[in-house]
Design a protein around this motif. Sequence first.
Motif, PDB file in Angstrom:
ATOM      1  N   ALA A 488       0.907  -1.180   0.087  1.00  0.00           N
ATOM      2  CA  ALA A 488       0.162  -0.410   0.131  1.00  0.00           C
ATOM      3  C   ALA A 488       0.644   0.988   0.112  1.00  0.00           C
ATOM      4  O   ALA A 488       2.343   1.217  -0.158  1.00  0.00           O
ATOM      5  CB  ALA A 488      -0.887  -0.471   1.681  1.00  0.00           C
ATOM      6  N   ALA A 489       0.136   2.490  -0.716  1.00  0.00           N
ATOM      7  CA  ALA A 489       1.223   3.606  -0.376  1.00  0.00           C
ATOM      8  C   ALA A 489       0.328   4.484  -0.241  1.00  0.00           C
ATOM      9  O   ALA A 489      -1.325   4.715  -0.178  1.00  0.00           O
ATOM     10  CB  ALA A 489       1.529   4.070  -2.207  1.00  0.00           C
ATOM     11  N   LYS A 511       5.580   3.978  -0.230  1.00  0.00           N
ATOM     12  CA  LYS A 511       5.403   2.585   0.371  1.00  0.00           C
ATOM     13  C   LYS A 511       5.320   3.125   1.488  1.00  0.00           C
ATOM     14  O   LYS A 511       5.838   3.469   2.539  1.00  0.00           O
ATOM     15  CB  LYS A 511       6.317   2.376  -0.487  1.00  0.00           C
ATOM     16  N   ILE A 512       4.061   2.348   2.230  1.00  0.00           N
ATOM     17  CA  ILE A 512       3.457   2.862   3.366  1.00  0.00           C
ATOM     18  C   ILE A 512       4.730   2.287   4.424  1.00  0.00           C
ATOM     19  O   ILE A 512       5.347   2.335   4.773  1.00  0.00           O
ATOM     20  CB  ILE A 512       2.367   2.201   4.076  1.00  0.00           C
ATOM     21  N   ASP A 537       9.181  -2.587  13.115  1.00  0.00           N
ATOM     22  CA  ASP A 537       8.983  -3.961  12.711  1.00  0.00           C
ATOM     23  C   ASP A 537       7.574  -4.780  12.637  1.00  0.00           C
ATOM     24  O   ASP A 537       7.285  -5.417  12.171  1.00  0.00           O
ATOM     25  CB  ASP A 537      10.100  -4.462  13.356  1.00  0.00           C
ATOM     26  N   ARG A 538       7.366  -4.419  13.757  1.00  0.00           N
ATOM     27  CA  ARG A 538       5.118  -4.994  14.094  1.00  0.00           C
ATOM     28  C   ARG A 538       4.727  -4.621  13.433  1.00  0.00           C
ATOM     29  O   ARG A 538       4.016  -5.142  12.868  1.00  0.00           O
ATOM     30  CB  ARG A 538       4.870  -5.049  15.230  1.00  0.00           C
ATOM     31  N   LEU A 539       4.378  -3.008  12.803  1.00  0.00           N
ATOM     32  CA  LEU A 539       3.628  -2.361  11.957  1.00  0.00           C
ATOM     33  C   LEU A 539       3.917  -2.682  10.713  1.00  0.00           C
ATOM     34  O   LEU A 539       3.283  -2.295   9.600  1.00  0.00           O
ATOM     35  CB  LEU A 539       2.750  -0.725  12.237  1.00  0.00           C
ATOM     36  N   SER A 540       5.638  -2.647  10.434  1.00  0.00           N
ATOM     37  CA  SER A 540       5.608  -2.536   8.551  1.00  0.00           C
ATOM     38  C   SER A 540       5.173  -4.065   8.175  1.00  0.00           C
ATOM     39  O   SER A 540       5.531  -4.721   7.071  1.00  0.00           O
ATOM     40  CB  SER A 540       7.235  -2.738   8.765  1.00  0.00           C
ATOM     41  N   HIS A 541       5.039  -4.964   9.580  1.00  0.00           N
ATOM     42  CA  HIS A 541       4.244  -6.139   8.520  1.00  0.00           C
ATOM     43  C   HIS A 541       2.792  -5.893   8.805  1.00  0.00           C
ATOM     44  O   HIS A 541       2.554  -7.730   8.436  1.00  0.00           O
ATOM     45  CB  HIS A 541       4.671  -7.387   9.428  1.00  0.00           C
TER      46      HIS A 541
END
Length: 548
Positions: A488-489, A511-512, A537-541
């Motif tokens: 998503a972006a 890119k988000i 890291d958690r929210l990037s996944h």
Amino acid sequence: MDSKDVEAEIHPLKNEEGRLQESLGNQLKKEGHLKSAPPQSRLSRCRTVAFFLSLFTCLLVVFVISFIIPCPDKPASLGMWRVNYNTAVTYDFLATEDINRDRVQDVLFLYKNTNDSNNFSLSCADEGFSSPCSFVAAVSGANGTILWERPAAQDGALVLCGVPRPKDSGASSACILVGRPGSLIAVDLFTGETLWKQPSSFGRNASILSPLLQVPDLDADGAPDLLVLAQHDKEVNSYIYSGSTGHQIGRPASLGVEGTRGFLLYVTGAGAHYVLLPCGALANSLCGHSVKGIYEKVTGRDSLLRRDPSWEDMLNATNQRLLLHSSGAIHYLVNVPGKSGEDLLLVSSESCVLLDGQELALRWTFSAPQVLRKPIFGHYKPDTLAVVIENGTGIDRQILLLDLSTGAVLWSQALPGFPGYPQSASLPTADHRSAFFFWGLYEQEPRDTQHSLYMFHPTLPGILLELANISANIVAFQVALFEPGRHAACVFLTGPSSPDVPGLVSMAKHKIKDLVLSSRVVRLTEGGHDSDQAIRDRLSHLRYRSEA
């Protein structure tokens, strides 16, 4: 003694010879039996040959597909790209569609350039406009290359994209643009080629109201038609245009109301289409007109569209006013999708009210005296709609997430914001919640030249991520899923704050996931043992999904 035993004792050699002959006879019988049965070894050999032949065939097919027949090239999606236009202005319009059919969403926007288009394929004069004029451009979502761009209007435009075309027209989808002064043009969404172009009959003193409304096929030509509302002095008139040719259907007709914003195309539970808009001297009442009635008024002919009997009973026959009065001026009307049909969210200068979509009965009221932006929807709890309310301005601005079924507050946060900030946004995530995106300044000195973008996810209610800081004037902003299951972006359209002063216009995609990994973690509450990097890291996944 038995006679056989006596014989064996008297003639032992003869007896042994008999046994040998008997054994030899039995062996010959067995060999004969084996010869008469199907040979197992031959069957096994046939099975082995068939297996290896099938294996060889499969390997050959894989080899041909992999190495001989070339696979279609799919461009690698860049995490960030930017397109710049010098000496230009831009407008509050963004749309995403897969225009070049590469399974990546592309971006459409408008700009007005004094130097004509970037690729000079078409000039303003080619479409009968004087320079400078307004262009519509389609940009690849994968890498930011220009797919097509063309002159669309003399100055500015309202745009409606994704309008279906008749099956025999040669184009499957169109963008319809209404410019100022009045002109209508339809272009092929995938090529930018002109499908039709017509002058309008709005008049020079008319103000075209947003948005453009796509209504059912009224002239039976196989394409939806266009309903345009325009204000003359203080009166709102309706215009109907054919979606397939652009010709005006009938004549203009007055709706008998005053107003400049807040109108809505609404479909009742009976499948009848109504135009709803604030009315009255204080805009504190709700007026409604059936599309069927508007068509019959402008043409003098009957329509196959429906009226809703229960709604007609609620409408005053004289002024088409619904039996609904708000305690304050109505600012916004919003369709609310639901399992049993659409409800209606009404935002006034004093409160937010959810109404039953069929009877217009009150479901709940929430006091919010300074809602200055149109609410958006998302999911705070899995598969449960919530509405985002931005209440107040300046340092008193509050972000509120309300449970749409009850009106109860699910989450709230003070987030100072000032005029000119873009609209909030949301994007569904794979856990059936939503990621929310807000603009503001958290614990920073208010500066009109600085815009900060924050991300919030309900699984971490005490955390905001500051994704970006932008000093340029943001004209339009959108969050979109560019590739299903991939990324998503955020899309930023920046440009001069005044349409009369050209400057740098920039369209950028980020890119988000990349923004999350480089973000600043803002802790709204004390506690929590996760480090900032663990939260990133958690929210990037997070995985995103398209709307259901």
